[in-house]
Structure formats: C-alpha cells, structure tokens
Design a protein around this motif. Structure first.
Motif, PDB file in Angstrom:
ATOM      1  N   PHE A   1       0.824  -1.215   0.000  1.00 26.29           N
ATOM      2  CA  PHE A   1       0.000   0.000   0.000  1.00 26.29           C
ATOM      3  C   PHE A   1       0.854   1.260   0.000  1.00 26.29           C
ATOM      4  O   PHE A   1       0.538   2.241  -0.651  1.00 26.29           O
ATOM      5  N   ALA A   2       1.981   1.208   0.730  1.00 21.07           N
ATOM      6  CA  ALA A   2       2.805   2.409   0.885  1.00 21.07           C
ATOM      7  C   ALA A   2       3.580   2.765  -0.365  1.00 21.07           C
ATOM      8  O   ALA A   2       4.074   3.867  -0.495  1.00 21.07           O
ATOM      9  N   CYS A   3       3.671   1.827  -1.319  1.00 18.14           N
ATOM     10  CA  CYS A   3       4.511   2.120  -2.477  1.00 18.14           C
ATOM     11  C   CYS A   3       3.837   1.818  -3.796  1.00 18.14           C
ATOM     12  O   CYS A   3       3.706   2.684  -4.651  1.00 18.14           O
TER      13      CYS A   3
ATOM     14  N   ARG B   1      -6.864   5.194   0.282  1.00 17.07           N
ATOM     15  CA  ARG B   1      -6.678   6.157   1.378  1.00 17.07           C
ATOM     16  C   ARG B   1      -8.005   6.469   2.072  1.00 17.07           C
ATOM     17  O   ARG B   1      -8.086   6.504   3.312  1.00 17.07           O
ATOM     18  N   ILE B   2      -9.047   6.677   1.274  1.00 13.89           N
ATOM     19  CA  ILE B   2     -10.353   6.994   1.846  1.00 13.89           C
ATOM     20  C   ILE B   2     -10.928   5.789   2.580  1.00 13.89           C
ATOM     21  O   ILE B   2     -11.514   5.924   3.663  1.00 13.89           O
TER      22      ILE B   2
ATOM     23  N   LYS C   1      -5.132  -7.455   2.628  1.00 12.33           N
ATOM     24  CA  LYS C   1      -4.042  -7.518   3.603  1.00 12.33           C
ATOM     25  C   LYS C   1      -3.797  -6.188   4.290  1.00 12.33           C
ATOM     26  O   LYS C   1      -3.533  -6.141   5.502  1.00 12.33           O
ATOM     27  N   GLU C   2      -3.848  -5.110   3.516  1.00 10.79           N
ATOM     28  CA  GLU C   2      -3.554  -3.802   4.103  1.00 10.79           C
ATOM     29  C   GLU C   2      -4.774  -3.187   4.794  1.00 10.79           C
ATOM     30  O   GLU C   2      -4.648  -2.591   5.859  1.00 10.79           O
ATOM     31  N   LEU C   3      -5.942  -3.350   4.181  1.00 10.31           N
ATOM     32  CA  LEU C   3      -7.132  -2.682   4.704  1.00 10.31           C
ATOM     33  C   LEU C   3      -8.079  -3.626   5.437  1.00 10.31           C
ATOM     34  O   LEU C   3      -9.008  -3.170   6.100  1.00 10.31           O
ATOM     35  N   GLY C   4      -7.879  -4.924   5.302  1.00  7.44           N
ATOM     36  CA  GLY C   4      -8.637  -5.891   6.094  1.00  7.44           C
ATOM     37  C   GLY C   4     -10.035  -6.209   5.603  1.00  7.44           C
ATOM     38  O   GLY C   4     -10.867  -6.683   6.390  1.00  7.44           O
ATOM     39  N   TYR C   5     -10.318  -6.007   4.318  1.00  6.02           N
ATOM     40  CA  TYR C   5     -11.653  -6.291   3.795  1.00  6.02           C
ATOM     41  C   TYR C   5     -11.732  -7.712   3.220  1.00  6.02           C
ATOM     42  O   TYR C   5     -10.732  -8.272   2.770  1.00  6.02           O
TER      43      TYR C   5
END
Length: 412
Positions: free
Chosen positions: A155-157, A169-170, A205-209
């Motif tokens: 997500f960061a890159c 981001r939202i 993985k990053e946002l958990g959905y």
C-alpha cells in the motif's frame, strides 16, 4: 437547458403533458422550457413532487454512500433505489458534472473535483463506498528488489501515484462497512496479473476487507456485449459471495431493436425528426462511409480484424466506447439500401440502461460529443442494480449491526 426543462424531463412529462398538469398554456410551457421566461416556484415544486422519489426525502436512509469517479451517476442509480443516500460525490470532468447535476438536482452537497486534492476529513462518514476508478499503470518493480533496498512496498509504495491509491486512502481513513469497485475486465490480466494482485492485496491484507469479484457481461440486460469486473468488499466477514448471483441467460437478452428510434415515436429534438426517426445528422457522410469500408478491407487483406461493426434490430452490439463520437464505427446501424448511421445519444442512454422501462428519460444537457464520451465511459445501470440487489441483505445487515462504523480517530 432551463431548470424547468430538467425537472419536466425527470418527471417524465412531454411539454403538452406538463401544460395539462400545471394548468398553463402549451405556449407558456414552451417558453419556460426554452428558458425564455421563468415559471413560479409553485410550478417547479409541482414537478419535483411528480418526479419519482420526489416526496421521499423525509424518510431516513437505509444506508449512506459516497460516489467516487462518479461519471454520470451509473453506480449511484443502482444503489439509491435500495434506500441509500448519497452524501458525497467526486468527479473531475466538468461536462460529466453538468450531466450528473441535471439528473440529481436535489443533492445537498456540491460535486468535488480532483480526488487527489480531497482530504479524508472533508468526506462525510458513510456506510458504502462506490468507485468506478480509472486503472492507471501500476509500478512493475518487484517486492523482492524493494526488500533488498529496504524500501516499502504494498500500500505504501505500489499503489502510490495511482488514483486507486486515493480510493484506498479513503477506505483506510473511513473504514466503510462495504465497498463496490468497478473497472474493465482486463484489470484482472493487466501487467500479467500484477495490477489486480496489488489491488487485491491492498484491500485484503492492508485494509482488512473480505473481497469477492466477478466479471459480468451486460448483454443479459441490454443489447450490448460489455464485460466489466465488479469488486465487492465487506469490512466484516459475512458469507457474501457472487457465486449465487442470478444472471439472466444472455442468449435470451434484449436486441438492438428494443432501444432504436422507431417511426411513430414522440419526436425529441435534436435526436429525432418529427416522425420519430433518428435525425438526419446521425447518418454517416458518403465520404466517411467510404473511408471506413476501405479501411476495413485493407485490414481484412492483412488478416486483421479491424473494421466497423454493422448491426440490425435483431443483433447485439459491440461495446460502446468513449471514442464513439469520432466516427461511430464500432456500432453502426444498418439501413437497407442507405448509408448506415450512428446511434443517437438517446439510444446510447437506452443501450447503457440509463433509460428504460419504469424510468423517466435521462436528462442529456451536453453536446453529442460529450454525451458519447460519457455513455462510453459509464456503467450499465441494470447490471449495477443486479449487483446492488444481490448485496442488499448483507449490506443492510452490516448497517444494522454497526460493523466497521467507527471512523479513525485521526479524522474524527
């Protein structure tokens, strides 16, 4: 286009019918329609009351949602009838904004422009996020190389610098209960599958959905072969699946004759003549028709498949694209013994399901060029409605249970 004309069309009234309903002469109504004079407020209020859903604003919404990369509101049209309330809209194109506002005039919020300039804290809390986001190329750099260089990835890159990053981001900052993302079918295979893997990993993985996807062909609902991917995610695992979604048999889907102008239809300037037939300006010039035939023949001799698409009333069309305004070559309407013609913007509205049985005609306040671009970039409304109905039990249960309702403290 005058406010009266917009409301009249949304109410599904002709000028003659509007005159009868308001009690004024047809001549007076014509002047209102053209914007030459202004009607009394009571007349406008009457049209708003006649408009479908016009008297339902006092009912609490079943859920709230935001409409990102909104275009002309195709995703919204699928979810609003379930009792949802749109609390935020974002669309950068000013012509699409104009069409959107003409068809959703009762909004209590303005349309935001560039999503990259919208801060999360300026977006209201919402239960559902809708986004028909553009798919820009993702970074090809391998994760292993970034690990070796001690640089961040995921997500960061990898999503950085793309418009999907702003969607993520939202989602991260608001944690809506559910999300629906729509894109072209090729999203799955873009960059040998790397693009979709990044999107899927960010969402899960990053946002958990908990995410499900399905490619759906619109020809089950409209006479157009148009495949799009729908990505549905829920904050909490709830058993939602696309596997049991009901999709009508595409072999029994509608044909082009169901959306074409016909002799005897009520005339609608500038799209049709007095007899209801498509206006002459939509017929190709002899020069353009000759060019398209020569172009197709040249590629046929080379063994290529490039060329125009010629269709009759019993056919299913190719995919309508945003470039349709250039020459209309992907969907030309056969006219026996005559040069073929383009679809009119009104026929495009029908082909995309914005117009149809039980719906008032869509307001088209822009030029033909802009209308073709907008419909070519839009979603097919009946497909979105089918996805929305399939999601409805899980979405409403998520709202009732309050799953994922808390916003991040950083934007509280």
């Amino acid at each position: 286009m005058s406010e009266f004309s917009i409301l009249r069309q949304q109410a599904g009234l002709t000028v003659t019918e509007a005159a009868l309903r308001t009690g004024y002469s047809e001549r007076t109504v014509c002047r209102w329609d053209k914007g030459e004079t202004q009607p009394r407020k009571a007349v406008l209020d009457l049209l708003r009351a006649i408009k479908p859903g016009g008297g339902q604003n006092s009912t609490p919404p079943a859920f709230t949602f935001i409409d990102l990369f909104a275009g002309i509101g195709g995703l919204r049209r699928g979810f609003e009838p379930l009792g949802g309330k749109c609390v935020f809209t974002c669309e950068w194109d000013r012509y699409s904004q104009k069409t959107y506002m003409a068809n959703f005039p009762q909004d209590d919020h303005e349309i935001a422009g560039d999503i990259r300039k919208v801060e999360s804290k300026d977006i209201p809390a919402h239960d559902l996020l809708l986004a028909g986001f553009p798919c820009q190329p993702f970074s090809i750099a391998g994760v292993s190389k970034k690990n070796a260089l001690n640089r961040p990835h995921g997500f960061a890159c990898e999503a950085q610098g793309t418009l999907f990053f702003d969607v993520a981001r939202i989602i991260r900052d608001h944690q809506p209960k559910a999300l629906v993302l729509e894109n072209v079918k090729n999203l799955v295979n873009h960059d040998r599958g790397h693009t979709f893997r990044v999107i899927y990993d960010v969402l899960t993985k990053e946002l958990g959905y908990h995410v499900e996807k399905r490619v759906i062909d619109a020809k089950s609902w409209v006479p157009q072969h148009r495949e799009r991917i729908f990505i549905v995610g829920f904050r909490e695992k709830n058993g939602f699946s696309f596997d049991d979604m009901e999709v009508p048999d595409p072999l029994n889907g509608p044909k082009l004759g169901s959306i074409l102008h016909r002799s005897g239809d009520s005339p609608e300037k500038p799209f049709t003549e007095k007899d209801g037939q498509a206006a002459a300006k939509y017929t190709l010039s002899v020069h353009l028709w000759g060019y398209l035939r020569d172009y197709a023949e040249k590629h046929r001799q080379k063994g290529n498949g490039f060329g125009f698409g010629l269709f009759g009333p019993s056919d299913v069309a190719r995919t309508l694209s945003a470039r349709y305004y250039k020459d209309g070559s992907e969907i030309l309407i056969l006219r026996e013994g005559n040069v073929p013609r383009r679809l009119t913007p009104r026929e495009c509205a029908r082909l995309m399901g914005f117009d149809g049985r039980g719906r008032p005609p869509m307001v088209i306040p822009v030029s033909d060029t802009q209308a073709y671009r907008q419909f070519g970039n839009a979603v097919v409304v009946p497909v979105v409605e089918a996805v929305a109905r399939h999601m409805e039990p899980w979405l409403l249960e998520a709202v009732r249970s309050g799953a994922g309702a808390t916003r991040k403290a950083a934007i509280a």
